[in-house]
Design a protein around this motif. Structure first.
Motif, PDB file in Angstrom:
ATOM      1  N   MET A 146      30.938 102.595  74.776  1.00  0.00           N
ATOM      2  CA  MET A 146      32.391 102.671  74.610  1.00  0.00           C
ATOM      3  C   MET A 146      33.111 102.124  75.832  1.00  0.00           C
ATOM      4  O   MET A 146      34.169 101.494  75.709  1.00  0.00           O
ATOM      5  N   ALA A 147      32.543 102.342  77.013  1.00  0.00           N
ATOM      6  CA  ALA A 147      33.141 101.791  78.231  1.00  0.00           C
ATOM      7  C   ALA A 147      33.127 100.268  78.198  1.00  0.00           C
ATOM      8  O   ALA A 147      34.095  99.617  78.595  1.00  0.00           O
ATOM      9  N   LEU A 148      32.027  99.675  77.723  1.00  0.00           N
ATOM     10  CA  LEU A 148      31.943  98.223  77.617  1.00  0.00           C
ATOM     11  C   LEU A 148      32.939  97.694  76.593  1.00  0.00           C
ATOM     12  O   LEU A 148      33.577  96.654  76.807  1.00  0.00           O
ATOM     13  N   VAL A 149      33.065  98.401  75.475  1.00  0.00           N
ATOM     14  CA  VAL A 149      34.042  97.998  74.460  1.00  0.00           C
ATOM     15  C   VAL A 149      35.453  98.054  75.043  1.00  0.00           C
ATOM     16  O   VAL A 149      36.271  97.152  74.834  1.00  0.00           O
ATOM     17  N   ALA A 150      35.743  99.109  75.792  1.00  0.00           N
ATOM     18  CA  ALA A 150      37.060  99.246  76.413  1.00  0.00           C
ATOM     19  C   ALA A 150      37.315  98.114  77.414  1.00  0.00           C
ATOM     20  O   ALA A 150      38.408  97.546  77.469  1.00  0.00           O
ATOM     21  N   ALA A 151      36.293  97.780  78.208  1.00  0.00           N
ATOM     22  CA  ALA A 151      36.462  96.737  79.230  1.00  0.00           C
ATOM     23  C   ALA A 151      36.672  95.363  78.616  1.00  0.00           C
ATOM     24  O   ALA A 151      37.252  94.480  79.262  1.00  0.00           O
ATOM     25  N   ALA A 152      36.228  95.172  77.372  1.00  0.00           N
ATOM     26  CA  ALA A 152      36.344  93.854  76.744  1.00  0.00           C
ATOM     27  C   ALA A 152      37.796  93.434  76.559  1.00  0.00           C
ATOM     28  O   ALA A 152      38.117  92.235  76.623  1.00  0.00           O
ATOM     29  N   GLY A 153      38.695  94.394  76.330  1.00  0.00           N
ATOM     30  CA  GLY A 153      40.109  94.056  76.134  1.00  0.00           C
ATOM     31  C   GLY A 153      40.740  93.440  77.372  1.00  0.00           C
ATOM     32  O   GLY A 153      41.250  92.308  77.323  1.00  0.00           O
ATOM     33  N   PRO A 154      40.740  94.151  78.519  1.00  0.00           N
ATOM     34  CA  PRO A 154      41.277  93.542  79.738  1.00  0.00           C
ATOM     35  C   PRO A 154      40.537  92.262  80.139  1.00  0.00           C
ATOM     36  O   PRO A 154      41.159  91.316  80.637  1.00  0.00           O
ATOM     37  N   ALA A 155      39.208  92.226  79.931  1.00  0.00           N
ATOM     38  CA  ALA A 155      38.451  91.021  80.269  1.00  0.00           C
ATOM     39  C   ALA A 155      38.971  89.822  79.473  1.00  0.00           C
ATOM     40  O   ALA A 155      39.108  88.710  80.008  1.00  0.00           O
ATOM     41  N   MET A 156      39.262  90.038  78.189  1.00  0.00           N
ATOM     42  CA  MET A 156      39.829  88.970  77.362  1.00  0.00           C
ATOM     43  C   MET A 156      41.179  88.520  77.919  1.00  0.00           C
ATOM     44  O   MET A 156      41.474  87.324  77.995  1.00  0.00           O
ATOM     45  N   ASN A 157      42.021  89.472  78.331  1.00  0.00           N
ATOM     46  CA  ASN A 157      43.328  89.114  78.867  1.00  0.00           C
ATOM     47  C   ASN A 157      43.214  88.283  80.136  1.00  0.00           C
ATOM     48  O   ASN A 157      43.946  87.295  80.315  1.00  0.00           O
ATOM     49  N   PHE A 158      42.295  88.655  81.029  1.00  0.00           N
ATOM     50  CA  PHE A 158      42.135  87.881  82.260  1.00  0.00           C
ATOM     51  C   PHE A 158      41.583  86.490  81.958  1.00  0.00           C
ATOM     52  O   PHE A 158      41.970  85.505  82.599  1.00  0.00           O
ATOM     53  N   PHE A 159      40.689  86.402  80.983  1.00  0.00           N
ATOM     54  CA  PHE A 159      40.169  85.102  80.567  1.00  0.00           C
ATOM     55  C   PHE A 159      41.291  84.234  79.998  1.00  0.00           C
ATOM     56  O   PHE A 159      41.401  83.034  80.313  1.00  0.00           O
ATOM     57  N   LEU A 160      42.140  84.819  79.151  1.00  0.00           N
ATOM     58  CA  LEU A 160      43.250  84.072  78.567  1.00  0.00           C
ATOM     59  C   LEU A 160      44.239  83.622  79.642  1.00  0.00           C
ATOM     60  O   LEU A 160      44.802  82.521  79.565  1.00  0.00           O
ATOM     61  N   ALA A 161      44.474  84.475  80.646  1.00  0.00           N
ATOM     62  CA  ALA A 161      45.367  84.085  81.740  1.00  0.00           C
ATOM     63  C   ALA A 161      44.811  82.871  82.468  1.00  0.00           C
ATOM     64  O   ALA A 161      45.559  81.946  82.835  1.00  0.00           O
ATOM     65  N   TRP A 162      43.492  82.853  82.670  1.00  0.00           N
ATOM     66  CA  TRP A 162      42.851  81.700  83.323  1.00  0.00           C
ATOM     67  C   TRP A 162      42.977  80.446  82.458  1.00  0.00           C
ATOM     68  O   TRP A 162      43.280  79.365  82.968  1.00  0.00           O
ATOM     69  N   ILE A 163      42.797  80.591  81.142  1.00  0.00           N
ATOM     70  CA  ILE A 163      42.975  79.460  80.227  1.00  0.00           C
ATOM     71  C   ILE A 163      44.410  78.948  80.312  1.00  0.00           C
ATOM     72  O   ILE A 163      44.660  77.728  80.327  1.00  0.00           O
ATOM     73  N   GLY A 164      45.366  79.879  80.377  1.00  0.00           N
ATOM     74  CA  GLY A 164      46.763  79.476  80.514  1.00  0.00           C
ATOM     75  C   GLY A 164      47.009  78.691  81.788  1.00  0.00           C
ATOM     76  O   GLY A 164      47.730  77.686  81.788  1.00  0.00           O
ATOM     77  N   ALA A 165      46.398  79.152  82.895  1.00  0.00           N
ATOM     78  CA  ALA A 165      46.553  78.423  84.158  1.00  0.00           C
ATOM     79  C   ALA A 165      45.935  77.035  84.077  1.00  0.00           C
ATOM     80  O   ALA A 165      46.472  76.067  84.622  1.00  0.00           O
ATOM     81  N   LEU A 166      44.798  76.922  83.386  1.00  0.00           N
ATOM     82  CA  LEU A 166      44.188  75.602  83.199  1.00  0.00           C
ATOM     83  C   LEU A 166      45.098  74.676  82.403  1.00  0.00           C
ATOM     84  O   LEU A 166      45.137  73.463  82.650  1.00  0.00           O
ATOM     85  N   CYS A 167      45.857  75.239  81.463  1.00  0.00           N
ATOM     86  CA  CYS A 167      46.778  74.420  80.662  1.00  0.00           C
ATOM     87  C   CYS A 167      47.883  73.815  81.514  1.00  0.00           C
ATOM     88  O   CYS A 167      48.519  72.828  81.108  1.00  0.00           O
ATOM     89  N   GLY A 168      48.110  74.401  82.697  1.00  0.00           N
ATOM     90  CA  GLY A 168      49.106  73.821  83.597  1.00  0.00           C
ATOM     91  C   GLY A 168      48.777  72.397  83.995  1.00  0.00           C
ATOM     92  O   GLY A 168      49.681  71.602  84.298  1.00  0.00           O
ATOM     93  N   TRP A 169      47.493  72.057  83.983  1.00  0.00           N
ATOM     94  CA  TRP A 169      47.095  70.682  84.304  1.00  0.00           C
ATOM     95  C   TRP A 169      47.594  69.690  83.260  1.00  0.00           C
ATOM     96  O   TRP A 169      47.647  68.472  83.528  1.00  0.00           O
ATOM     97  N   LEU A 170      47.938  70.156  82.075  1.00  0.00           N
ATOM     98  CA  LEU A 170      48.391  69.267  81.002  1.00  0.00           C
ATOM     99  C   LEU A 170      49.892  68.983  81.065  1.00  0.00           C
ATOM    100  O   LEU A 170      50.370  68.084  80.367  1.00  0.00           O
ATOM    101  N   LEU A 171      50.627  69.747  81.863  1.00  0.00           N
ATOM    102  CA  LEU A 171      52.078  69.596  81.889  1.00  0.00           C
ATOM    103  C   LEU A 171      52.555  68.187  82.251  1.00  0.00           C
ATOM    104  O   LEU A 171      53.536  67.704  81.682  1.00  0.00           O
ATOM    105  N   PRO A 172      51.900  67.477  83.189  1.00  0.00           N
ATOM    106  CA  PRO A 172      52.368  66.112  83.488  1.00  0.00           C
ATOM    107  C   PRO A 172      52.301  65.169  82.298  1.00  0.00           C
ATOM    108  O   PRO A 172      52.959  64.117  82.303  1.00  0.00           O
TER     109      PRO A 172
END
Length: 233
Positions: free
Chosen positions: A99-125
């Protein structure tokens, strides 16, 4: 006015995506650990409608979005939730740790998505001049929504993910006591998040512990995400 409406729509989409994928991550983690309850109930879907809670996903985040944009001109804090993903912890080999691992998966997904969002910044130009401002705004809102949601859920208060992680790692007697907090957990969160800070401001005091914790960690987390994406801020 049109600019404000566009900002509200972009921020709302970013928040709904962050909350939806957070919940989906719980379901996929549980499935990977041997519990197919969420799968059987159709909750392993990336369709936001499968996870939306009318109050937690739409009404409350909407009020926060509009209120902050009107009062402050920007979004500084988000709070919301989706329908909890059903998990049968007894089906895990080690229920508490699973259950602890299942719980940790939610925030882990959010941090991963934030990193993906930051990578998308390279596309702005490469974005057209007309789409540059809304694209940059959406990326910023998406990163902020995911980091805040991930950090907030790591607070060690059941039923937040951090509370369930604590139940999984504490010795059994302490874990049992911690788990019993879940019945009053949301009330505690709302008390610390809204009621006590408002009452303290009315009395002339500054008492906002959750906001204080997040405001100290958030700038560091934002810098870390951009640095991991190869961008200096």
């Amino acid at each position: 006015m049109n600019g404000v409406i566009l900002e509200i729509v972009l921020a709302a989409v970013a928040a709904i995506l962050a909350i939806t994928l957070h919940e989906a991550a719980h379901g996929f983690a549980a499935w990977g650990l041997g519990d197919d309850t969420a799968k059987l109930q159709g909750r392993l879907s990336l369709n936001p409608l499968r996870h939306v809670d009318r109050v937690g996903t739409i009404i409350l985040p909407g009020i926060l979005l509009i209120g902050q944009l009107v009062a402050l001109g920007h979004i500084g804090f988000m709070f919301g939730w989706a329908k909890p993903v059903p998990v049968a912890a007894w089906r895990f080999r080690h229920p508490r740790q699973g259950m602890a691992l299942v719980a940790a998966a939610g925030p882990a997904m959010n941090f991963f998505l934030a990193w993906i969002g930051a990578l998308c910044g390279w596309l702005l130009p490469y974005v057209s001049p007309q789409m540059m401002a809304p694209s940059a705004s959406f990326i910023q809102d998406f990163i902020l929504a995911n980091i805040v949601l991930g950090l907030f859920n790591l607070l060690p208060i059941p039923p937040l993910d951090g509370g369930r992680i604590m139940v999984g790692i504490l010795p059994l007697p302490l874990a049992a006591a911690w788990a019993r907090m879940e019945r009053a957990g949301i009330a505690v969160v709302l008390l610390l998040l809204f009621i006590l800070p408002l009452a303290a401001r009315q009395a002339g005091y500054n008492f906002d512990p959750i906001h204080e914790i997040l405001s100290r960690i958030l700038p560091w987390a934002m810098r870390l995400v951009f640095n991991l994406a190869g961008q200096s801020v």
